[in-house]
Motif scaffolding. Structure first.
Motif, short mmCIF file in Angstrom:
data_model
loop_
_atom_site.label_atom_id
_atom_site.label_comp_id
_atom_site.label_asym_id
_atom_site.label_seq_id
_atom_site.Cartn_x
_atom_site.Cartn_y
_atom_site.Cartn_z
N LEU A 86 0.79 -1.12 0.14
CA LEU A 86 0.45 0.26 0.26
C LEU A 86 0.61 1.08 -0.03
CD1 LEU A 86 -2.88 -0.91 2.85
CD2 LEU A 86 -2.87 -1.31 0.05
N LEU A 87 1.81 1.44 0.75
CA LEU A 87 3.07 2.18 0.73
C LEU A 87 3.12 2.62 -0.42
CD1 LEU A 87 4.12 3.59 3.81
CD2 LEU A 87 6.08 2.33 3.26
N PHE A 88 3.78 1.84 -1.28
CA PHE A 88 4.05 1.95 -2.75
C PHE A 88 2.44 2.26 -3.98
CE2 PHE A 88 7.35 -0.68 -2.12
CZ PHE A 88 8.24 0.24 -1.86
N ALA A 89 1.41 1.55 -3.34
CA ALA A 89 -0.09 1.73 -4.34
C ALA A 89 -0.27 2.70 -3.88
CB ALA A 89 0.06 0.49 -5.00
N VAL A 90 -0.46 3.00 -2.89
CA VAL A 90 -1.72 4.19 -2.30
C VAL A 90 -1.34 5.50 -2.72
CG1 VAL A 90 -3.17 5.03 -0.75
CG2 VAL A 90 -2.65 3.03 -0.92
N PRO A 91 0.06 6.33 -3.14
CA PRO A 91 -0.08 7.45 -2.96
C PRO A 91 0.37 7.74 -4.76
CG PRO A 91 2.48 7.00 -1.43
CD PRO A 91 1.21 5.41 -2.05
N ILE A 92 1.00 6.35 -5.27
CA ILE A 92 0.80 6.56 -6.77
C ILE A 92 0.18 6.53 -7.95
CG2 ILE A 92 1.56 5.51 -9.09
CD1 ILE A 92 4.44 4.52 -7.09
N GLY A 93 -0.90 6.07 -6.83
CA GLY A 93 -3.18 5.24 -7.29
C GLY A 93 -2.81 6.73 -7.59
N ILE A 94 -3.16 7.60 -6.15
CA ILE A 94 -4.09 8.62 -6.28
C ILE A 94 -3.48 9.92 -6.67
CG2 ILE A 94 -4.38 10.37 -4.66
CD1 ILE A 94 -4.63 8.43 -2.50
N PHE A 95 -2.59 9.86 -7.06
CA PHE A 95 -1.26 10.43 -7.60
C PHE A 95 -1.75 10.60 -9.32
CE2 PHE A 95 2.16 12.18 -4.63
CZ PHE A 95 1.14 13.35 -3.92
N SER A 96 -1.27 9.79 -9.54
CA SER A 96 -2.29 9.63 -11.40
C SER A 96 -3.92 9.84 -11.22
CB SER A 96 -1.72 8.07 -11.54
OG SER A 96 -1.50 7.65 -10.76
N ALA A 97 -4.14 9.09 -10.36
CA ALA A 97 -5.83 9.77 -10.42
C ALA A 97 -6.36 11.33 -10.84
CB ALA A 97 -6.92 9.09 -9.66
N ILE A 98 -5.52 11.59 -9.96
CA ILE A 98 -5.40 12.85 -9.71
C ILE A 98 -4.94 13.70 -11.07
CG2 ILE A 98 -4.11 15.28 -8.53
CD1 ILE A 98 -4.56 14.13 -5.92
N TYR A 99 -4.37 13.13 -11.50
CA TYR A 99 -3.50 13.92 -12.56
C TYR A 99 -4.71 13.98 -13.38
CZ TYR A 99 -1.10 14.83 -16.60
OH TYR A 99 -0.80 15.68 -18.08
N LEU A 100 -5.18 12.98 -13.54
CA LEU A 100 -6.21 12.28 -14.70
C LEU A 100 -7.42 13.34 -14.35
CD1 LEU A 100 -6.22 8.29 -15.41
CD2 LEU A 100 -4.99 10.60 -16.76
N VAL A 101 -8.08 13.22 -13.40
CA VAL A 101 -9.07 13.52 -13.06
C VAL A 101 -9.22 15.65 -13.53
CG1 VAL A 101 -10.82 14.15 -11.59
CG2 VAL A 101 -10.06 11.89 -12.31
N GLU A 102 -8.19 15.95 -12.49
CA GLU A 102 -8.06 17.54 -11.80
C GLU A 102 -7.40 17.95 -13.05
OE1 GLU A 102 -9.69 18.84 -9.53
OE2 GLU A 102 -10.27 15.87 -8.57
#
Lengths: 288, 287
Positions: A86-102
């Motif tokens: 989770l330490l790796f996947a959660v920040p990367i996952g959230i950040f890339s979703a932020i990029y895609l949406v925002e």
């Protein structure tokens, strides 16, 4: 209003007599639902019945040895593995979703590439992830069997899940929130972290919990990356088996089937708990 | 003045971080492709592509690396899973969307989600001690194509059901009401008006299910028998591409190990084709 359309059971049966084919279809449909429910009940009841009598305190002893195949080290390893992935996947996952949406503009080439690759990632079977992790972390980087290698492999595996749920959660935040924040003079970054993310947290959380469920149950991706050493490794570069691998190892040794079922009970209870938590959060979301 | 400058810097820096994170999935797919193909393709060339893909004999100790039995095994087992899983899954989705009373739905929906969440190793254990003894009555050891198909059919149920259900719910109610108004029974309206309208969504669910069935490893390895021979009857054991890798990788060396990696390339290509079908279908649906 409702009462006008209400058909009594008797009328229904009379109708069906006129249309035997419809009746057969109705029976088939119900049968299919019954089979699905029966499959789940069979699995849960069977594992509980076979496993619970063999759950003993000694199975939760700190040390694993050939006489007492304790699952405690495996439980600790499972927790470590979950946290690390989770330490790796959660920040990367959230950040890339932020990029895609925002951030990304509509029709951005990169966005369609990201979507295509995440779709590909979510379709890749876990054994292929396992083999890739083995080739990259164990061999190419020379780590050997390590928790870190396993965690990184799993992080890639759960990345699409976290990305998708975060994206959905971000998209569900009404635009008026963003406009309000911009109107008050906040920058894009501030808006994202102070306004959008906090209101999307429940959605993100339910995705993360689903990801935990996948990590806990994973076998094929871990067996050749983090390996199946029975103890608790001293650091993340050591090898250790998670609960699911412990269960598989007990099966392939063939000597401790009863203990394997006891492990199965713990695993199943964990998965039930995780699913329940996730749906609880999702339900809270709907109410809002 | 300096404050706005620093905040602008922060703004741009974080933008770069987000962009970088978004690229991780692209990098991951590239890395997976590179590692698998760079390790697998040269091996295939060394063994001989034709000999590798269409060789019927797998005997690493004699230098024979034919994976046709495993390819056929994967296809058989997946076909079996489709025969069992697709009708049940689609019908179950129809029940959930159009037949289920609200009170029951509250229990049935979590059931489907839970079925998807149960680890494959648990499926394997239950299949081993519940399904295998039953199938044994039909002859053989009970670890054969039928058992594997049954297990995979159940395992892909939740995927097919949930995708089909959401596509059924996306069909406008007017379709159903129109059919009903023309005098069709409830069942006829659902099966002749609503289900055809949800065709592409249903197909997408089926494709996803097929992907899951081909990729499933642990559970299948426990109950399929794992013989490296092309099965001649339904009660023969099979070995699939996935189980082939997981069973032998542990003790393999040299070219044997390389051949297993090449096997995963074949599996990966299968999956890429399935994924391609899925996204093409999704794109068509959007249009």
């Amino acid at each position: 209003m409702n009462a006008i359309n209400k058909i009594s059971f008797k009328q229904k049966m009379k109708n069906y007599r006129k249309h035997p084919f419809s009746f057969a279809l109705m029976l088939l449909v119900c049968l299919a639902a019954l089979i699905t429910a029966a499959a789940l009940v069979t699995i849960i009841v069977y594992v509980l019945v076979r496993g619970i009598p063999h759950l003993s305190l000694s199975l939760f002893a700190w040390e694993y040895n050939s006489e007492n195949v304790s699952m405690m080290p495996a439980i600790v390893n499972t927790v470590t593995m979950t946290v690390l992935s989770l330490l790796f996947a959660v920040p990367i996952g959230i950040f890339s979703a932020i990029y895609l949406v925002e951030y990304a503009k509509k029709g951005n080439k990169l966005v369609s590439a990201v979507r295509l690759t995440t779709e590909t990632l979510s379709g890749i079977p876990s054994i292929v992830y396992g083999l890739f992790g083995y080739l990259m972390f164990n061999k190419a980087l020379g780590w050997g069997y390590s928790m870190l290698g396993g965690a990184l492999t799993l992080a890639i595996m759960i990345l699409p899940l976290i990305m998708r749920t975060t994206e959905e959660a971000l998209l569900a935040v009404p635009d008026s929130y963003r406009e309000g924040s911009f109107g008050l003079g906040a920058g894009r970054l501030r808006t994202v972290f102070r306004i959008v993310l906090p209101s999307a947290i429940p959605g993100i959380l339910s995705g993360v919990i689903l990801a935990i469920g996948r990590i806990v149950g994973e076998t094929a991706a871990l067996i050749y990356t983090s390996g199946s050493v029975t103890g608790i490794p001293k650091n993340v570069m050591g090898s250790g088996r998670t609960l699911a691998i412990h269960m598989y190892a007990l099966f392939s040794e063939g000597l401790h089937m009863d203990e394997a079922y006891a492990t199965g009970v713990v695993l199943l209870v964990l998965v039930l708990l995780i699913n329940w938590l996730s749906s609880l959060i999702a339900k809270k979301l709907e109410k809002k | 003045m300096t404050k706005t400058k620093s905040s602008k810097f922060k703004e741009n820096a974080m933008r770069a971080v987000f962009l970088g994170a978004a690229c991780v999935s692209i990098i991951a797919v590239l890395l997976i492709c590179i590692f698998l193909f760079a390790n697998g393709l040269p091996t295939m060339a060394e063994i001989g592509v034709f000999k590798f893909l269409f060789g019927t004999e797998w005997a690493p100790e004699n230098g024979k690396y034919g994976i046709l039995p495993m390819i056929i095994g994967s296809i058989y087992v997946t076909a079996g899973a489709i025969i069992i899983g697709v009708p049940t899954g689609v019908l179950c989705a129809v029940f959930m969307a159009k037949f289920c009373p609200k009170g029951l739905y509250r229990f049935l929906k979590p059931t489907i989600d839970l079925l998807a969440g149960i680890p494959s190793i648990v499926y394997g254990f239950v299949a081993l001690s519940v399904v295998v003894p039953i199938i044994r009555n039909f002859g053989g050891t009970g670890q054969n194509i039928i058992t594997a198909s049954l297990l995979l059919g159940i395992m892909i149920l939740p995927t097919i059901t949930s995708v089909t259900e959401s596509s059924l719910r996306a069909v406008p109610d007017s379709y159903y009401e129109g059919a009903l108004a023309l005098g069709a029974t409830h069942e006829r309206s659902v099966f002749r008006a609503v289900l055809p309208a949800a065709k592409s969504g249903t197909l997408a669910g089926v494709i996803l299910g097929v992907g899951r069935a081909i990729g499933e490893t642990m559970a299948v390895s426990m109950i399929a028998g794992n013989q490296t021979v092309i099965p001649s009857s339904l009660t023969d054991g099979v070995r699939t591409l996935t189980t082939h890798i997981v069973i032998e990788l542990g003790y393999s060396e040299g070219l044997h190990r390389e051949a297993l990696i090449a096997t995963s390339v074949v599996l990966f290509v299968f999956i890429l084709i399935i994924n391609g079908c899925f996204s093409a279908l999704k794109r068509r649906e959007k249009q």
